[in-house]
Motif scaffolding. Structure first.
Motif, mmCIF file in Angstrom:
data_model
loop_
_atom_site.group_PDB
_atom_site.id
_atom_site.type_symbol
_atom_site.label_atom_id
_atom_site.label_comp_id
_atom_site.label_asym_id
_atom_site.label_seq_id
_atom_site.Cartn_x
_atom_site.Cartn_y
_atom_site.Cartn_z
ATOM 1 N N VAL A 40 47.014 53.302 61.669
ATOM 2 C CA VAL A 40 47.279 54.683 61.280
ATOM 3 C C VAL A 40 46.378 55.095 60.113
ATOM 4 O O VAL A 40 45.779 56.163 60.125
ATOM 5 N N ARG A 41 46.255 54.227 59.105
ATOM 6 C CA ARG A 41 45.552 54.581 57.879
ATOM 7 C C ARG A 41 44.162 53.965 57.702
ATOM 8 O O ARG A 41 43.395 54.419 56.871
ATOM 9 N N THR A 42 43.848 52.924 58.451
ATOM 10 C CA THR A 42 42.559 52.257 58.260
ATOM 11 C C THR A 42 41.446 53.080 58.901
ATOM 12 O O THR A 42 41.473 53.317 60.118
ATOM 13 N N PRO A 43 40.469 53.517 58.099
ATOM 14 C CA PRO A 43 39.340 54.243 58.685
ATOM 15 C C PRO A 43 38.605 53.352 59.692
ATOM 16 O O PRO A 43 38.435 52.149 59.466
ATOM 17 N N ALA A 44 38.165 53.927 60.774
ATOM 18 C CA ALA A 44 37.532 53.165 61.860
ATOM 19 C C ALA A 44 36.345 52.338 61.372
ATOM 20 O O ALA A 44 36.157 51.204 61.809
ATOM 21 N N HIS A 45 35.556 52.875 60.441
ATOM 22 C CA HIS A 45 34.374 52.141 59.982
ATOM 23 C C HIS A 45 34.729 50.902 59.164
ATOM 24 O O HIS A 45 33.908 50.010 58.996
ATOM 25 N N LEU A 46 35.973 50.817 58.675
ATOM 26 C CA LEU A 46 36.404 49.654 57.887
ATOM 27 C C LEU A 46 37.094 48.573 58.718
ATOM 28 O O LEU A 46 37.401 47.501 58.204
ATOM 29 N N LEU A 47 37.341 48.840 59.990
ATOM 30 C CA LEU A 47 38.056 47.877 60.833
ATOM 31 C C LEU A 47 37.408 46.485 60.842
ATOM 32 O O LEU A 47 38.122 45.486 60.700
ATOM 33 N N PRO A 48 36.075 46.369 60.971
ATOM 34 C CA PRO A 48 35.485 45.026 60.956
ATOM 35 C C PRO A 48 35.735 44.302 59.630
ATOM 36 O O PRO A 48 36.046 43.112 59.619
ATOM 37 N N PHE A 49 35.616 45.020 58.519
ATOM 38 C CA PHE A 49 35.829 44.384 57.222
ATOM 39 C C PHE A 49 37.289 43.973 57.043
ATOM 40 O O PHE A 49 37.571 42.870 56.561
ATOM 41 N N VAL A 50 38.200 44.840 57.420
ATOM 42 C CA VAL A 50 39.627 44.521 57.293
ATOM 43 C C VAL A 50 39.964 43.293 58.129
ATOM 44 O O VAL A 50 40.629 42.361 57.654
ATOM 45 N N CYS A 51 39.488 43.255 59.356
ATOM 46 C CA CYS A 51 39.753 42.101 60.212
ATOM 47 C C CYS A 51 39.114 40.845 59.618
ATOM 48 O O CYS A 51 39.747 39.783 59.570
ATOM 49 N N ALA A 52 37.863 40.953 59.152
ATOM 50 C CA ALA A 52 37.173 39.796 58.569
ATOM 51 C C ALA A 52 37.873 39.318 57.300
ATOM 52 O O ALA A 52 37.991 38.114 57.054
ATOM 53 N N HIS A 53 38.353 40.244 56.481
ATOM 54 C CA HIS A 53 39.085 39.892 55.267
ATOM 55 C C HIS A 53 40.359 39.115 55.617
ATOM 56 O O HIS A 53 40.630 38.056 55.030
ATOM 57 N N GLU A 54 41.127 39.629 56.550
ATOM 58 C CA GLU A 54 42.368 38.949 56.943
ATOM 59 C C GLU A 54 42.069 37.621 57.633
ATOM 60 O O GLU A 54 42.802 36.644 57.462
ATOM 61 N N LEU A 55 40.979 37.557 58.371
ATOM 62 C CA LEU A 55 40.537 36.298 58.969
ATOM 63 C C LEU A 55 40.204 35.292 57.863
ATOM 64 O O LEU A 55 40.491 34.101 57.986
ATOM 65 N N GLY A 56 39.624 35.792 56.784
ATOM 66 C CA GLY A 56 39.358 34.943 55.621
ATOM 67 C C GLY A 56 40.628 34.336 55.063
ATOM 68 O O GLY A 56 40.659 33.151 54.696
ATOM 69 N N HIS A 57 41.687 35.120 55.010
ATOM 70 C CA HIS A 57 42.981 34.567 54.586
ATOM 71 C C HIS A 57 43.444 33.487 55.558
ATOM 72 O O HIS A 57 43.884 32.418 55.151
ATOM 73 N N ALA A 58 43.335 33.771 56.850
ATOM 74 C CA ALA A 58 43.811 32.830 57.863
ATOM 75 C C ALA A 58 43.055 31.504 57.815
ATOM 76 O O ALA A 58 43.640 30.450 58.039
ATOM 77 N N ILE A 59 41.771 31.562 57.496
ATOM 78 C CA ILE A 59 40.940 30.368 57.522
ATOM 79 C C ILE A 59 40.856 29.677 56.165
ATOM 80 O O ILE A 59 40.970 28.455 56.077
ATOM 81 N N CYS A 60 40.652 30.448 55.120
ATOM 82 C CA CYS A 60 40.374 29.860 53.796
ATOM 83 C C CYS A 60 41.610 29.663 52.927
ATOM 84 O O CYS A 60 41.636 28.774 52.082
ATOM 85 N N THR A 61 42.603 30.514 53.092
ATOM 86 C CA THR A 61 43.773 30.462 52.200
ATOM 87 C C THR A 61 45.064 30.534 53.001
ATOM 88 O O THR A 61 46.035 31.157 52.570
ATOM 89 N N SER A 62 45.071 29.902 54.151
ATOM 90 C CA SER A 62 46.194 30.067 55.079
ATOM 91 C C SER A 62 47.524 29.570 54.534
ATOM 92 O O SER A 62 48.576 29.957 55.017
#
Length: 148
Positions: free
Chosen positions: A56-78
């Motif tokens: 709803v609130r995430t601008p479309a151009h930021l979707l790759p960064f948001v996903c990559a950031h959360e992926l970083g949590h899943a991989i590096c700081t899970s």
């Protein structure tokens, strides 16, 4: 953890720098929903990992960064529950965990191979095209050195 090296190992192993495809390869479920103000969240429940993106609130151009950031949590700081850290403690660890996730996202989206393939463009142009907010570009490491 050497975030840069870890990112390059993932790219090499799965032959992609797309955070959505990497999440799929790693069996991390991506869900969409209204998060009430946060662009994304990482959640581990039992042995399952989830990335939740606010569609709803995430601008479309930021979707790759948001996903990559959360992926970083899943991989590096899970093992770190970042929401708990932020809500119930004033721990410096919360900032470190966020920094690591941001660094992961930058290294993934602005990886050296991608930059070399687009050498005719400035780093800032590439960052804009890849959804990396300008304030995070300085997290990019070049051969062990961070931009300053």
């Amino acid at each position: 953890m050497d975030v840069r090296r870890h990112v390059y190992q993932l790219i090499r192993k799965f032959k992609t720098d797309d955070p959505f495809r990497l999440a799929d390869h790693l069996n991390i479920i991506i869900m969409y929903g209204d998060l009430g103000g946060k662009y994304g969240n990482y959640l581990k429940y039992k042995k399952s990992k989830f990335i939740i993106i606010d569609d709803v609130r995430t601008p479309a151009h930021l979707l790759p960064f948001v996903c990559a950031h959360e992926l970083g949590h899943a991989i590096c700081t899970s093992k770190d529950n970042t929401q708990w850290l932020k809500t119930y403690t004033m721990s410096i660890n919360a900032d470190k965990v966020e920094h690591t996730a941001n660094q992961f996202a930058v290294e993934l989206l602005l990886n050296d191979e991608y930059l070399a393939d687009h050498a005719d463009m400035s780093l800032y142009t590439i960052a804009r095209l890849r959804g990396v907010p300008e304030r995070f570009i300085n997290l990019k490491c070049f051969k062990g050195h961070t931009l300053t």
